[in-house]
Enzyme design. Sequence first.
Site, PDB file in Angstrom:
ATOM      1  N   HIS A 197     -11.064   3.906  -5.512  1.00  0.00           N
ATOM      2  CA  HIS A 197     -11.794   4.812  -6.392  1.00  0.00           C
ATOM      3  C   HIS A 197     -13.295   4.586  -6.344  1.00  0.00           C
ATOM      4  O   HIS A 197     -14.054   5.405  -6.870  1.00  0.00           O
ATOM      5  CB  HIS A 197     -11.247   4.694  -7.818  1.00  0.00           C
ATOM      6  CG  HIS A 197      -9.784   5.027  -7.889  1.00  0.00           C
ATOM      7  ND1 HIS A 197      -9.278   6.232  -7.475  1.00  0.00           N
ATOM      8  CD2 HIS A 197      -8.709   4.286  -8.286  1.00  0.00           C
ATOM      9  CE1 HIS A 197      -7.961   6.233  -7.624  1.00  0.00           C
ATOM     10  NE2 HIS A 197      -7.596   5.076  -8.107  1.00  0.00           N
ATOM     11  N   ASP A 230       0.824  -1.194   0.000  1.00  0.00           N
ATOM     12  CA  ASP A 230       0.000   0.000   0.000  1.00  0.00           C
ATOM     13  C   ASP A 230       0.868   1.256   0.000  1.00  0.00           C
ATOM     14  O   ASP A 230       1.777   1.403   0.834  1.00  0.00           O
ATOM     15  CB  ASP A 230      -0.901  -0.015   1.243  1.00  0.00           C
ATOM     16  CG  ASP A 230      -1.822   1.186   1.307  1.00  0.00           C
ATOM     17  OD1 ASP A 230      -2.646   1.351   0.388  1.00  0.00           O
ATOM     18  OD2 ASP A 230      -1.707   1.976   2.272  1.00  0.00           O
ATOM     19  N   GLU A 287       1.648  -0.102  -4.886  1.00  0.00           N
ATOM     20  CA  GLU A 287       0.767   1.022  -5.194  1.00  0.00           C
ATOM     21  C   GLU A 287       1.593   2.289  -5.008  1.00  0.00           C
ATOM     22  O   GLU A 287       2.207   2.480  -3.959  1.00  0.00           O
ATOM     23  CB  GLU A 287      -0.439   1.070  -4.261  1.00  0.00           C
ATOM     24  CG  GLU A 287      -1.371   2.228  -4.596  1.00  0.00           C
ATOM     25  CD  GLU A 287      -2.235   2.700  -3.436  1.00  0.00           C
ATOM     26  OE1 GLU A 287      -3.241   3.366  -3.696  1.00  0.00           O
ATOM     27  OE2 GLU A 287      -1.891   2.419  -2.274  1.00  0.00           O
TER      28      GLU A 287
END
Length: 618
Positions: free
Chosen positions: A385, A253, A290
């Site tokens: 998102h 992450d 990410e």
Amino acid sequence: MPAEHGCYRFRVWAPHADSMTVVLETVPPRRIPMDAVGDGYYEALVADVGPGTLYRYGLTETLIRPDPASQAQPQGVHGPSMLVDRAFAWHDADWDGLALHDYVIYELHVGTFTRAGTFDAIIPHLDGLKDLGITAIELMPLGQFPGTRNWGYDGVYPFAVQDSYGGPLGLKRLVDACHARGLAVVVDVVYNHLGPEGNYLADYGPYFTDRYSTPWGTAINFDGPGSDAVRDFFIANACFWFSEFHIDALRLDAVHAYLDFAAVTFLERLTAAVADLATVLSRRCLLFAESNRNDARTITPRDQHGFGCDAQWNDDFHHALRTVLTGDRTGYYQDFGAVADVATAYRDGFVYTGQYSPFRDCRHGSPASHLPAARFIVFAQNHDHVGNRMYGERLGALVSFERLKIAAGLVLLAPAIPLLFMGEEYAESAPFLYFVDHGDPDLLAAIREGRRTEFAAFAWDGEPPDPADPATFQHSILQPELQIQGQHAVLRAWYRTLLQLRRSIPALATLDRTQMTVTCDALQGVLSIERWAGSSRVMLMVNFHDVAQAVPLPAGRWHGHLDSAALAWQPDGQAHDAGLALDDQVVVGETLMTLPPTSFRVLVWVAEHVPSSHEDTV
């Protein structure tokens, strides 16, 4: 950890403490002194304990805390740690993992994927996912977090598998079941911050630094005094997931929030340690990052002066596709909006490769077109998102059914690793909202205010749903019964057919951007993508506009292979795989072909038949 002669060895890094004890919550309670063994570590060998024993560490007579490396927290983040039985009868001895190019990832949240919200409840759904064409499931973070409702990014015990999900044994059963079906397992891990509630690491040592700040609070100390042991802690955690739970890949992450200016960064040391472990385990152990930096070094091998991650989530692809499909230009979407951006994402990976970004008000990104296409993970939806919208709307709530089919076609037939977010394959109607289960009223008030501030940049009206309300969590649970109903069933069949094409047609199975041309007509709103591998050639043709468009088709002999406008793919049609039939043969020099409004079409080139010498004589 278990030691010889029926004893357990307790080891903890606590340079802030002058002395340490193991506090056993037995009957009667016991307090065992620990020996200082150097570099801030303490150890004790303790007899007459075993799986199920509850314990904490005493840093002083009154300051008693759970184990930072606890493997189980059955009473929550404030309760004692528990010794676990690590024995498990694995059945995956022949499993050595998936090659990167074979990944088709299905991201899911354990708590909302099923009503039960457990690892075991996922297992009955694995065959359906495999039938769909999924090859890997990705689990949102599993480290113990406060309460029972959380996305997982508030975890505070990186080694302890969330108890309400089924704990370590439940996770092992799920991984074993996945491997039995040829499915890989990815786990999302959070090394850029820890959650605010139950976070006691600072009592032990300099795990955090006030030299940097992150959007989530205090930064992890990766490059200051004491950082060697901090790095070792998180690297050990990554290796733990691979060795203890047979996980195939980790999704890292927000690596852009690893605030680390050392000559050799934590990320480099992490990728090196995992590569070494993969050699020891004789199976693939992959790292997916990410990052919002568009930094090509993230996925550049270490021997080429990169950080060495195997792949990266590609937000540029998502943003480019999302803005064309929805017209949304608020917040970070203001940097996108043209069909040409989708073409660039297909062709080059990143859209922003050093040019000026209006949203950031500075130049952004670096070129990455030289890197293998399989290093990019692309998606039309993911937890961020969807869930970071005020009302958690999925794409299906924002665009037409025809646009959903376009989104699926462009993601699943891209020369990259596709990722689906749970339920998108059948247009799940439940939102994915942000939810928490914190016990601190002041913390909850701060979270509510933070959500309001975050959404101000998007100019969304209304009040965000209360993250602490159990109903917010309940509204986010999937409704899998939808996938056999009406347009939901049609869309699932569309996804399944696209994934069949991805596997069966060499031009689509080969993830190579150098064997591809991409053209777009901004005025027409049309994207044409030709891909090839050897004698296999495919045209992907997309019309984003709601009127038909005449599009040039390269010279050749083409068969219409799949057309989103065909009757089989209409909401009121019958869902089946008839779209795979070779129909609408087109034999052309170079000509114009009419694309229906808002449509996605796949054409397959067929070479002219050359008679054999035997046929000539006959």
